[in-house]
Design a protein around this motif. Structure first.
Motif, PDB file in Angstrom:
ATOM      1  N   ASP A   1       0.847  -1.191   0.000  1.00 55.11           N
ATOM      2  CA  ASP A   1       0.000   0.000   0.000  1.00 55.11           C
ATOM      3  C   ASP A   1       0.884   1.243   0.000  1.00 55.11           C
ATOM      4  OD1 ASP A   1      -1.646   2.256   1.071  1.00 55.11           O
ATOM      5  OD2 ASP A   1      -3.184   0.706   1.198  1.00 55.11           O
ATOM      6  N   SER A   2       0.726   2.056  -1.028  1.00 58.00           N
ATOM      7  CA  SER A   2       1.579   3.239  -1.183  1.00 58.00           C
ATOM      8  C   SER A   2       1.236   4.353  -0.208  1.00 58.00           C
ATOM      9  CB  SER A   2       1.480   3.777  -2.612  1.00 58.00           C
ATOM     10  OG  SER A   2       0.148   4.146  -2.913  1.00 58.00           O
ATOM     11  N   ALA A   3       0.115   4.239   0.506  1.00 60.75           N
ATOM     12  CA  ALA A   3      -0.258   5.260   1.487  1.00 60.75           C
ATOM     13  C   ALA A   3       0.129   4.854   2.908  1.00 60.75           C
ATOM     14  CB  ALA A   3      -1.757   5.544   1.416  1.00 60.75           C
TER      15      ALA A   3
ATOM     16  N   ALA B   1       8.095   2.239  -6.493  1.00 51.34           N
ATOM     17  CA  ALA B   1       7.825   0.823  -6.754  1.00 51.34           C
ATOM     18  C   ALA B   1       9.130   0.026  -6.692  1.00 51.34           C
ATOM     19  CB  ALA B   1       7.154   0.664  -8.112  1.00 51.34           C
ATOM     20  N   ALA B   2      10.218   0.619  -7.162  1.00 53.90           N
ATOM     21  CA  ALA B   2      11.515  -0.068  -7.113  1.00 53.90           C
ATOM     22  C   ALA B   2      11.931  -0.338  -5.673  1.00 53.90           C
ATOM     23  CB  ALA B   2      12.577   0.761  -7.829  1.00 53.90           C
ATOM     24  N   GLU B   3      11.722   0.642  -4.797  1.00 53.26           N
ATOM     25  CA  GLU B   3      12.049   0.451  -3.387  1.00 53.26           C
ATOM     26  C   GLU B   3      11.170  -0.628  -2.776  1.00 53.26           C
ATOM     27  OE1 GLU B   3      13.461   4.554  -1.443  1.00 53.26           O
ATOM     28  OE2 GLU B   3      11.593   4.754  -2.575  1.00 53.26           O
TER      29      GLU B   3
ATOM     30  N   TYR C   1       2.599  -1.880  -7.359  1.00 53.89           N
ATOM     31  CA  TYR C   1       3.575  -2.601  -6.549  1.00 53.89           C
ATOM     32  C   TYR C   1       3.495  -4.100  -6.839  1.00 53.89           C
ATOM     33  CZ  TYR C   1       4.438   1.516  -3.554  1.00 53.89           C
ATOM     34  OH  TYR C   1       4.789   2.757  -3.065  1.00 53.89           O
ATOM     35  N   PHE C   2       2.272  -4.632  -6.874  1.00 51.14           N
ATOM     36  CA  PHE C   2       2.109  -6.054  -7.177  1.00 51.14           C
ATOM     37  C   PHE C   2       2.697  -6.384  -8.548  1.00 51.14           C
ATOM     38  CE2 PHE C   2      -1.510  -6.348  -4.034  1.00 51.14           C
ATOM     39  CZ  PHE C   2      -0.953  -7.358  -3.265  1.00 51.14           C
ATOM     40  N   LYS C   3       2.359  -5.572  -9.530  1.00 48.48           N
ATOM     41  CA  LYS C   3       2.835  -5.829 -10.894  1.00 48.48           C
ATOM     42  C   LYS C   3       4.357  -5.776 -10.960  1.00 48.48           C
ATOM     43  CE  LYS C   3       2.519  -4.228 -15.678  1.00 48.48           C
ATOM     44  NZ  LYS C   3       2.524  -5.591 -16.211  1.00 48.48           N
ATOM     45  N   ALA C   4       4.943  -4.794 -10.295  1.00 55.09           N
ATOM     46  CA  ALA C   4       6.395  -4.663 -10.297  1.00 55.09           C
ATOM     47  C   ALA C   4       7.053  -5.876  -9.646  1.00 55.09           C
ATOM     48  CB  ALA C   4       6.814  -3.386  -9.582  1.00 55.09           C
TER      49      ALA C   4
END
Length: 328
Positions: free
Chosen positions: A46-48, A85-87, A115-118
């Motif tokens: 979760d990016s938040a 996303a890389a992190e 994030y999941f896709k990455a």
């Protein structure tokens, strides 16, 4: 239960479960149900939730929920600093290996589909940033507005435009920049990378363990979204945003403050949008987020769909987890 691991212990070969779904689909309840049956450690996708001081508006797990199982990638960033996303991929891979080495089951839970896709497909090898073109796009946005540039994007890259809202300035700008630098749409690079990953045999085994919570009736999800936003307002969401603004170093252009709900609250406190409309705008923006999340999920054919508004979804989730861990 010790998660299976490759003989050489290579990163990415440990078994893990991924629970994905749109906002308010019941992902936290699913994770806690799994935690009652298996020794898990939860990795937030979760990016938040990575941001400290952003608790109410992100529906961050409660203290009791956090105590039910170890959680990772929550409260790891100040809102002033972005998290890429890389992190996430680097952190998640490290955690998957460490959790598996402890004899626990890594459980990835969240709704940030990028994030999941990455993690599943790898990071895309896309054109580097071009500051001149980026500045040109920003100037066009000032003249025409971001919805107009979103419409332009829809003509050249409908797949990407479909998952972005018309005011998502950062992602619209990047998609247009990629096209103008390379002559290829952003979706081309995503698809090429996915094809390359499969051809190389490098697909993450998590593809077999992606459980997707999706509603059969959008109205069910819409009601839950509205109820959740009302609960946030009642819990003091406006005061939370006031506290963040009072720091003096945060701006509405930061990724943290562009999170759904925070953006609308910031605009209301700025007076650029009526405070009386905050609730409706926040609910609408959250619905749009959920729509985009579902669009992302439907692009992942490896997912196992569970109707989150169906009968006994938690029992079905536990059944799917057991089948995966047993190798069925």
């Amino acid at each position: 239960m010790k998660p299976q691991q490759s003989p050489d212990g290579a990163s990415g070969m440990n078994k893990y479960i991924a629970i994905a779904g749109p906002t308010a689909s019941g992902k936290t309840a699913a994770a806690l149900a799994i935690a009652q049956h298996y020794p898990v450690e939860i990795i937030s996708v979760d990016s938040a939730l990575v941001y400290r001081g952003m608790d109410i508006g992100t529906a961050k797990p409660t203290a009791a929920e956090l105590a039910a199982a170890p959680h990772h990638l929550i409260d790891i960033r100040d809102p002033l600093h972005a998290y890429s996303a890389a992190e996430f991929v680097a952190d998640a891979k490290t955690l998957i290996d460490e959790i598996s080495a402890r004899g626990k089951l890594p459980l990835l839970v969240g709704g940030t589909m990028l994030y999941f896709k990455a993690l599943f497909d790898g990071l895309d090898d896309m054109p580097k940033a071009d500051q001149a073109i980026r500045a040109m796009i920003a100037a066009e946005a000032l003249e025409k507005g971001w919805p107009a540039l979103h419409a332009e994007l829809a003509k050249i890259d409908p797949l990407t435009a479909d998952r972005l809202e018309p005011q998502d300035s950062q992602r619209i700008s990047r998609a247009l920049e990629v096209f103008r630098v390379s002559g290829q749409p952003l979706s081309f690079f995503h698809q090429r990378n996915a094809t390359k990953t499969v051809a190389d045999g490098a697909q993450q085994p998590a593809a077999a363990a992606l459980i997707s919570l999706e509603p059969t009736e959008r109205s069910w999800l819409h009601e839950r979204i509205a109820a959740r936003f009302d609960a946030m307002l009642a819990a003091g969401f406006i005061d939370e945003v006031k506290t963040l603004r009072a720091r003096g170093d945060l701006t509405p252009d930061l990724p943290s403050m562009r999170c759904v709900g925070y953006r609308q609250a910031w605009e209301a406190l700025d007076g650029t949008s009526p405070m009386a409309e905050l609730r409706d705008k926040g609910v609408f923006a959250t619905r749009q987020l959920a729509k985009r999340q579902i669009t992302w999920l439907r692009s992942m054919p490896q997912r196992h769909v569970i109707a989150c508004d169906g009968e006994q979804p938690l029992a079905l989730i536990l059944q799917k987890v057991a089948q995966f861990l047993d190798g069925a």
